[in-house]
Design a protein around this motif. Structure first.
Motif, PDB file in Angstrom:
ATOM      1  N   GLY A 254       0.794  -1.230   0.000  1.00 13.67           N
ATOM      2  CA  GLY A 254       0.000   0.000   0.000  1.00 13.67           C
ATOM      3  C   GLY A 254       0.819   1.269   0.000  1.00 13.67           C
ATOM      4  N   LEU A 255       2.140   1.141   0.015  1.00  8.22           N
ATOM      5  CA  LEU A 255       2.998   2.323   0.112  1.00  8.22           C
ATOM      6  C   LEU A 255       2.958   3.162  -1.165  1.00  8.22           C
ATOM      7  N   GLU A 256       2.635   2.526  -2.289  1.00  6.33           N
ATOM      8  CA  GLU A 256       2.619   3.262  -3.559  1.00  6.33           C
ATOM      9  C   GLU A 256       1.613   4.407  -3.559  1.00  6.33           C
ATOM     10  N   LEU A 257       0.490   4.225  -2.865  1.00  3.26           N
ATOM     11  CA  LEU A 257      -0.515   5.285  -2.825  1.00  3.26           C
ATOM     12  C   LEU A 257      -0.021   6.468  -1.997  1.00  3.26           C
ATOM     13  N   GLN A 258       0.694   6.186  -0.907  1.00  7.21           N
ATOM     14  CA  GLN A 258       1.286   7.262  -0.117  1.00  7.21           C
ATOM     15  C   GLN A 258       2.322   8.033  -0.930  1.00  7.21           C
ATOM     16  N   VAL A 259       3.070   7.304  -1.742  1.00 10.79           N
ATOM     17  CA  VAL A 259       4.120   7.939  -2.537  1.00 10.79           C
ATOM     18  C   VAL A 259       3.514   8.851  -3.595  1.00 10.79           C
ATOM     19  N   VAL A 260       2.509   8.358  -4.313  1.00 16.08           N
ATOM     20  CA  VAL A 260       1.855   9.181  -5.326  1.00 16.08           C
ATOM     21  C   VAL A 260       1.220  10.412  -4.679  1.00 16.08           C
ATOM     22  N   ALA A 261       0.580  10.222  -3.521  1.00 13.39           N
ATOM     23  CA  ALA A 261      -0.018  11.353  -2.815  1.00 13.39           C
ATOM     24  C   ALA A 261       1.051  12.370  -2.416  1.00 13.39           C
ATOM     25  N   ALA A 262       2.187  11.894  -1.910  1.00 12.45           N
ATOM     26  CA  ALA A 262       3.267  12.801  -1.506  1.00 12.45           C
ATOM     27  C   ALA A 262       3.781  13.599  -2.689  1.00 12.45           C
ATOM     28  N   VAL A 263       3.947  12.933  -3.841  1.00  9.32           N
ATOM     29  CA  VAL A 263       4.464  13.597  -5.032  1.00  9.32           C
ATOM     30  C   VAL A 263       3.510  14.686  -5.506  1.00  9.32           C
ATOM     31  N   VAL A 264       2.223  14.354  -5.576  1.00  8.87           N
ATOM     32  CA  VAL A 264       1.239  15.325  -6.083  1.00  8.87           C
ATOM     33  C   VAL A 264       1.021  16.452  -5.079  1.00  8.87           C
ATOM     34  N   VAL A 265       0.912  16.101  -3.803  1.00  9.57           N
ATOM     35  CA  VAL A 265       0.770  17.131  -2.773  1.00  9.57           C
ATOM     36  C   VAL A 265       1.997  18.033  -2.767  1.00  9.57           C
ATOM     37  N   GLY A 266       3.158  17.462  -3.106  1.00 16.77           N
ATOM     38  CA  GLY A 266       4.394  18.238  -3.155  1.00 16.77           C
ATOM     39  C   GLY A 266       4.528  19.136  -4.363  1.00 16.77           C
ATOM     40  N   GLY A 267       3.501  19.186  -5.210  1.00 16.50           N
ATOM     41  CA  GLY A 267       3.508  20.135  -6.319  1.00 16.50           C
ATOM     42  C   GLY A 267       3.952  19.583  -7.652  1.00 16.50           C
ATOM     43  N   VAL A 268       4.170  18.275  -7.748  1.00 11.59           N
ATOM     44  CA  VAL A 268       4.522  17.677  -9.036  1.00 11.59           C
ATOM     45  C   VAL A 268       3.225  17.441  -9.805  1.00 11.59           C
ATOM     46  N   ALA A 269       3.132  18.022 -10.996  1.00  6.96           N
ATOM     47  CA  ALA A 269       1.895  17.955 -11.772  1.00  6.96           C
ATOM     48  C   ALA A 269       1.616  16.528 -12.218  1.00  6.96           C
ATOM     49  N   ILE A 270       0.439  16.006 -11.880  1.00  5.78           N
ATOM     50  CA  ILE A 270       0.072  14.660 -12.284  1.00  5.78           C
ATOM     51  C   ILE A 270      -0.067  14.573 -13.799  1.00  5.78           C
ATOM     52  N   PHE A 271      -0.249  15.742 -14.455  1.00  6.85           N
ATOM     53  CA  PHE A 271      -0.348  15.783 -15.915  1.00  6.85           C
ATOM     54  C   PHE A 271       1.031  15.912 -16.564  1.00  6.85           C
ATOM     55  N   GLY A 272       2.087  15.935 -15.759  1.00  6.13           N
ATOM     56  CA  GLY A 272       3.445  15.975 -16.261  1.00  6.13           C
ATOM     57  C   GLY A 272       3.947  17.374 -16.560  1.00  6.13           C
ATOM     58  N   GLY A 273       5.266  17.480 -16.694  1.00  6.50           N
ATOM     59  CA  GLY A 273       5.870  18.715 -17.157  1.00  6.50           C
ATOM     60  C   GLY A 273       6.338  19.695 -16.114  1.00  6.50           C
ATOM     61  N   SER A 274       5.973  19.525 -14.855  1.00 11.65           N
ATOM     62  CA  SER A 274       6.409  20.478 -13.826  1.00 11.65           C
ATOM     63  C   SER A 274       6.460  19.804 -12.465  1.00 11.65           C
ATOM     64  N   GLY A 275       7.197  20.448 -11.557  1.00  6.82           N
ATOM     65  CA  GLY A 275       7.345  19.925 -10.210  1.00  6.82           C
ATOM     66  C   GLY A 275       8.810  19.678  -9.885  1.00  6.82           C
ATOM     67  N   THR A 276       9.108  19.543  -8.594  1.00  5.80           N
ATOM     68  CA  THR A 276      10.484  19.338  -8.152  1.00  5.80           C
ATOM     69  C   THR A 276      10.568  18.168  -7.179  1.00  5.80           C
TER      70      THR A 276
END
Length: 338
Positions: A254-276
């Motif tokens: 179940g850790l993958e869902l936490q990781v995706v949430a962390a990435v998106v909450v951290g400002g990485v665009a789920i549509f690609g192209g931006s984020g750090t």
């Protein structure tokens, strides 16, 4: 005139990225300060170390996940890659006492690299959507993990003391695991910002068709992103062993869902192209801090999932609104220059 639009796009995108990261820092303060009033020990040195340790493994995974998400893809298999890497690393240490720590951890990294290569080949060469591929390999890797484990569990007593010291030891008062996490985040951030192949990942996520026309080797870059994500997940599996000691086939479930949430909450665009990568790591810290605060405040655990989900939806909504705003600004600038 035509050169100014991309330059302006880069400046505005960088400004938006810094604003997102600052927003996460503010959110952290809003979460920590009220909790500190309830329990002052929460912000003592040991409390801060615990917060950083609890977020470390997710932050490492988020660094690798960012490389994939900025290309407009996703890697849902990272939890299973961590699991199989963790178990095989622990089993190798248990079966070969005296093995050098570096060699054992490199085994975990190698396992992750192989898993990442499988994902990368299917997505980049096979042109199968990453959501489908990594959802499938999530179950495949986990199934292989359970088949290899056969219900066994590796305990901390079977592992080298040096490995466990790495997961719980300190260097100049800072947990070693946190220092390793910072090194991984810094390396990934440097790659995305300072290397052409890293910057190409942003171009692919922004507009895959334009990236092809610009001469970017899109399949190779996407394959590299998945390869690195798997490699980082393999390292995270070895770090998981060092941190927790006791490992079975369910590690990282179940850790993958936490990781995706962390990435998106951290400002990485789920549509690609931006984020750090830094933003993704801060997102992992924010979600981990929220979980710890709920425990201190004695709030039922299911609220953690509800809050994480709300933050995820909110982050995607904000990201979409910012993308539309940025597109309008650049379009207006282009019309003005024309």
């Amino acid at each position: 005139m035509t050169v100014q639009a991309p330059s302006r796009a880069r400046r505005v995108a960088d400004l938006v990225g810094r604003a997102r990261e600052l927003g996460i820092v503010v959110a952290l303060a809003l979460v920590v300060i009220p909790t500190a009033f309830v329990n002052p020990r929460f912000v003592e040195a040991q409390g801060i170390r615990d917060l950083l340790l609890n977020a470390s493994v997710v932050a490492v995974l988020a660094a690798g996940q960012t490389l994939v998400v900025v290309t407009r893809n996703v890697d849902l298999s990272v939890g299973s890659v961590l699991g199989i890497s963790a178990f095989l690393t622990a089993q190798t240490f248990a079966d070969h006492p005296g093995m050098p720590i570096v060699v054992g951890m490199l085994l975990g990294v190698l396992i992750g690299l192989v898993c990442g290569a499988v994902n990368g080949l299917l997505v980049a060469v096979g042109r199968v959507p990453s959501l489908v591929v990594t959802l499938g390999t999530l179950y495949v890797f986990r199934g292989v993990d359970f088949a290899l484990a056969q219900g066994t569990q590796i305990n901390a007593t079977n592992l080298p003391d040096e490995l466990l010291a790495m997961g719980n030891g300190r260097l100049f008062g800072v947990p070693v695991l946190v220092l390793v996490t910072l090194a991984v985040v810094a390396a990934a951030a440097l790659y995305l910002r300072s290397y052409r192949s890293g910057r190409d990942l942003y171009a692919i996520g922004s507009n895959p068709e334009a990236a092809v026309l610009a001469g970017i080797p899109v399949p190779r870059r996407v394959f590299t992103a998945f390869l690195l994500s798997g490699t980082v997940a393999g390292l995270a599996g070895a770090l998981w062993v060092a941190r927790y000691g006791t490992v079975d086939a369910a590690a990282g479930t179940g850790l993958e869902l936490q990781v995706v949430a962390a990435v998106v909450v951290g400002g990485v665009a789920i549509f690609g192209g931006s984020g750090t990568v830094v933003g993704a790591a801060l997102g992992a810290l924010l979600l981990g801090t929220i979980a710890s605060c709920l425990v201190v405040l004695r709030i039922p655990a299911f609220w953690q999932q509800a809050i994480s989900g709300a933050l995820l939806i909110g982050a995607i909504t904000v990201d979409r609104l910012l993308a539309l705003r940025l597109a309008r600004e650049l379009r207006g600038r282009s019309d003005h220059d024309g």
